[in-house]
Design an enzyme around this catalytic site. Structure first.
Site, mmCIF file in Angstrom:
data_model
loop_
_atom_site.group_PDB
_atom_site.id
_atom_site.type_symbol
_atom_site.label_atom_id
_atom_site.label_comp_id
_atom_site.label_asym_id
_atom_site.label_seq_id
_atom_site.Cartn_x
_atom_site.Cartn_y
_atom_site.Cartn_z
ATOM 1 N N ASP A 129 21.859 21.033 -69.337
ATOM 2 C CA ASP A 129 20.592 21.721 -69.096
ATOM 3 C C ASP A 129 19.625 20.740 -68.447
ATOM 4 O OD1 ASP A 129 18.235 23.128 -69.114
ATOM 5 O OD2 ASP A 129 18.265 23.587 -71.259
ATOM 6 N N HIS A 185 21.025 25.634 -68.354
ATOM 7 C CA HIS A 185 20.007 26.148 -69.270
ATOM 8 C C HIS A 185 20.452 27.448 -69.939
ATOM 9 C CE1 HIS A 185 16.108 26.647 -71.041
ATOM 10 N NE2 HIS A 185 15.847 27.753 -70.377
ATOM 11 N N SER A 209 14.344 28.450 -74.965
ATOM 12 C CA SER A 209 13.543 28.296 -73.750
ATOM 13 C C SER A 209 12.071 28.590 -74.066
ATOM 14 C CB SER A 209 14.101 29.208 -72.653
ATOM 15 O OG SER A 209 13.522 28.931 -71.405
#
Length: 388
Positions: A323, A356, A157
Site C-alpha cells: 500500500d 491500498h 482508509s
C-alpha cells in the site's frame, strides 16, 4: 445475482433512515439545521447494548456494507468478506451499524438532497464537511439507537481516519479502535492526487460550477477521469502487472488514441464509466476535501503523541506492505505515538501485493488475525457472550 445467498452472509437487508431536527454545527463555521442519516444494521443488539460495532466507510463507500438488498443484486455489500456469520465481524456476535456519511449520495443528506430553504437540491451549496463532523453526526445516531459505548469502531482508509477521530473526540464511547490502511494525515502527494481529481471534475464543461442538476447533465468525463486516477492509486504495481501486465485488449495494436488497446486501459475505462452511474460528482469533491483536511494533531501543536495522550480505547492497527498510498510507515507513526503514551495497541503488517485495496480483500492471514482480534473484543463462551 446470487443463485442463493451464502449461509455465512447476513442475508437480505433493509436500509433505515434517522432524521435529526437538532442543528449540527460544522467545522467550516456553517450549521446544518436538519439532516438525515441512512444506515444498515446486522445482527441483534444485546440487552445492555454492549455488543455494538460501528463501521466507517471510505471515500466511495456507503452504508451497504454487507448482505443483499434483493435477490437480483449483482454484488453484496462492499465488505461482505469481513462481515457475516462466522466472519471477523461476526453478525452472530455483534450488532453492526454502518451509515452513509453526511455529504454522501446514497440517502444521507448531501448535495443531491433538497435544501429546505430553497426547495432545490443543495448542489455546490452543501457545506464542506470534515471527519470530525461525521463523527459528531455518528455519535447522535448512536444516541438514537440507544448505544452509549461502541464495543469497537472500525474503518479502513478514510474509514480508519474516522475511527481514530472517534477515539480522540469521544474517548469514553468506544472500547476498541480498529484502524486499517489509514494515516494520521494525508501526505502532500495524496493531497495532490485529490486535487487533480477535483480539477478533472470541475473543468468538465457539464459541471456548471456544481449546478449540473439544474441543467439535467452529469460531468461524466470529469468524474470518470477522477475515478480512473483514484483507482490507479488503490492498486500496486505488482497487482497491476499480475492482473494485466501488457496484455492487449483485442490481441493487436490499433495505432490510435480512441480505443482501449491494453487490458489495463479497458479496465480503467470500465471502472470510470460504471462509477459515474452510481456516484455524485459534488459528493466526490466533498469526500476528497474531508481527506485533505484530516489532521487531528494540528490542534495539539502538530504533535501526534499529545493528540493521542487521552485516548482510552484499545487499538488495533493493520497495514499492507504494497500500500503506497497509505504505507505501513504511516500506521507505524500512530503505533509509536500510542506506545509513547503507554496505550494498549496491537499492530499487524500484512504481506500483500494488492496495494491500498488490500483491506477489502479476504487475504487469509489478514482475515485470521482480524478475527482473532475481534474475538478479544467480545468473545463467546459456550454460546454466551461475555465482555472483556
Amino acid at each position: 445475482m446470487p443463485e442463493q445467498i451464502p449461509p455465512d452472509s447476513v442475508g437480505l437487508v433493509q436500509p433505515q433512515s434517522q432524521h435529526f431536527d437538532q442543528a449540527l454545527a460544522l467545522d467550516c463555521g456553517r450549521i446544518l439545521p436538519e439532516y438525515d442519516l441512512i444506515y444498515e444494521t446486522y445482527g441483534q443488539l444485546n440487552a445492555d447494548a454492549s455488543n455494538a460495532i460501528l463501521i466507517c466507510h471510505a471515500l466511495s463507500g456507503d452504508h451497504h456494507v454487507a448482505g443483499y438488498h434483493c435477490m437480483s443484486d449483482r454484488k453484496p455489500g462492499w465488505w461482505e468478506t469481513a462481515i457475516g456469520k462466522g466472519k471477523p465481524i461476526d453478525s452472530n456476535r455483534f450488532f453492526v451499524v454502518c451509515c452513509n456519511n453526511l455529504g454522501g449520495c446514497k440517502g444521507s443528506t448531501g448535495p443531491t438532497s433538497i435544501n429546505p430553504k430553497t426547495g432545490k437540491a443543495y448542489g455546490p451549496d452543501f457545506p464542506i464537511v470534515t471527519v470530525r463532523d461525521w463523527v459528531n453526526s455518528q455519535a447522535r445516531l448512536a444516541d438514537a439507537l440507544g448505544i452509549q459505548q461502541w464495543a469497537a469502531v472500525i474503518g479502513g482508509s478514510l474509514g480508519g481516519m474516522q475511527a481514530l477521530q472517534w477515539a480522540i473526540d469521544y474517548p469514553d464511547r468506544l472500547k476498541h479502535c480498529v484502524v486499517i490502511a489509514a494515516a494520521p494525515k494525508l501526505s502532500a502527494q495524496n493531497i495532490a492526487f485529490n486535487e487533480v481529481a477535483r480539477q478533472a471534475i470541475m473543468t468538465d464543461p457539464d459541471f456548471h460550477a456544481g449546478h449540473y442538476y439544474e441543467h439535467n447533465v452529469i460531468p461524466r468525463r470529469g468524474l470518470m477521469l477522477a475515478r480512473m486516477l483514484g483507482h490507479i492509486t488503490y492498486l500496486s504495481d505488482d497487482a497491476m502487472r499480475k492482473r494485466f501486465d501488457r496484455e492487449l485488449h483485442e490481441g493487436k495494436l490499433n495505432f490510435g488514441f480512441n480505443e482501449a488497446e491494453f487490458q489495463v486501459e479497458s479496465y480503467l475505462r470500465y471502472q470510470g464509466r460504471s462509477f459515474v452511474d452510481r456516484f455524485d460528482a459534488n459528493t466526490y469533491l466533498l469526500m476528497t476535501k474531508a481527506l485533505d483536511y484530516f489532521d487531528p494533531a494540528s490542534e495539539f501543536d502538530n504533535d501526534l503523541n499529545k493528540t493521542l495522550a487521552h485516548v482510552q480505547a484499545k487499538f488495533c492497527l493493520m497495514s499492507f506492505t504494497s500500500d503506497w498510498r497509505f504505507s505501513p510507515a504511516r500506521s507505524r507513526e500512530m503505533v509509536n505515538a500510542l506506545l509513547a503514551n503507554k496505550k494498549n495497541v496491537s499492530y499487524l503488517e500484512i504481506e500483500a501485493h494488492h496495494g491500498h485495496d488490500a483491506f477489502l480483500i479476504p487475504i487469509p492471514h489478514y482475515m485470521q488475525c482480524f478475527q482473532a482480534y475481534m474475538h478479544s473484543v467480545f468473545p463467546f463462551f459456550e454460546g454466551v457472550a461475555n465482555e472483556v
